[in-house]
Design an enzyme around this catalytic site. Structure first.
Site, PDB file in Angstrom:
ATOM      1  N   TYR A 255       5.637  18.477  -9.828  1.00  0.00           N
ATOM      2  CA  TYR A 255       6.108  19.853  -9.074  1.00  0.00           C
ATOM      3  C   TYR A 255       6.995  20.351 -10.384  1.00  0.00           C
ATOM      4  CZ  TYR A 255       4.115  19.147  -4.824  1.00  0.00           C
ATOM      5  OH  TYR A 255       3.042  18.697  -3.823  1.00  0.00           O
ATOM      6  N   CYS A 256       6.580  21.238 -11.007  1.00  0.00           N
ATOM      7  CA  CYS A 256       7.504  21.927 -12.050  1.00  0.00           C
ATOM      8  C   CYS A 256       8.255  23.203 -11.512  1.00  0.00           C
ATOM      9  CB  CYS A 256       6.581  22.243 -13.094  1.00  0.00           C
ATOM     10  SG  CYS A 256       7.430  22.984 -14.740  1.00  0.00           S
ATOM     11  N   ILE A 257       9.666  22.851 -11.201  1.00  0.00           N
ATOM     12  CA  ILE A 257      10.480  23.827 -10.447  1.00  0.00           C
ATOM     13  C   ILE A 257      11.461  24.457 -11.269  1.00  0.00           C
ATOM     14  CG2 ILE A 257      11.613  24.010  -8.195  1.00  0.00           C
ATOM     15  CD1 ILE A 257       8.882  23.081  -7.854  1.00  0.00           C
TER      16      ILE A 257
END
EC number: 1.8.4.12
Length: 142
Positions: free
Chosen positions: A114-116
């Site tokens: 999950y690249c947030i």
């Protein structure tokens, strides 16, 4: 919350990221290289999204997590912008754009990354969970 209220509440970058599907610059954001114990919440609604226990250094330039605190707190959408196909991640309650999820994460943790965007998050330090109203989440750290 109405758009005008959000523009007053959020920084210009946080507004652009969460409301206009923007992306902050790599390697220059607040939480990329930040690994304190605590909870990451939606900057718009305060909805708990991720814990520091699931955060790792992916080298992508943005905060990376192996999973959300609960699958129900995020929703995923196909994103065909920028001449590619990705899976967008949005918060369930406020519908804030958070970032994207990819299948190149640690295999021993499920294989997801999950690249947030940091600008979509607010960090609550572990020792402030109770005083900030997130006492129910202390159990995740024991």
């Amino acid at each position: 919350m109405k758009k005008e209220e959000l523009k007053k509440k959020l920084s210009p970058l946080a507004y652009r990221v969460t409301q206009e599907n923007g992306t902050e610059a790599r390697f220059t954001n607040e939480f990329d290289d930040f690994f304190e114990k605590g909870l990451y919440v939606d900057i718009v609604s305060g909805e708990p999204l991720f814990t520091s226990l699931d955060k790792y250094q992916s080298g992508c330039g943005w905060p990376a997590f192996t999973q959300p605190i609960d699958k129900k707190v995020v929703k995923e959408k196909r994103d065909k912008s920028l001449f590619m196909e990705r899976t967008e991640v949005r918060s369930s309650n406020a519908d804030s754009h958070l970032g994207h999820v990819f299948t190149d994460g640690p295999l021993d943790k499920g294989g997801l990354r999950y690249c947030i965007n940091s600008a979509a998050l607010r960090f609550i330090p572990f020792d402030q969970l109770e005083s900030e109203g997130y006492g129910d989440y202390i159990k995740y750290f024991s």
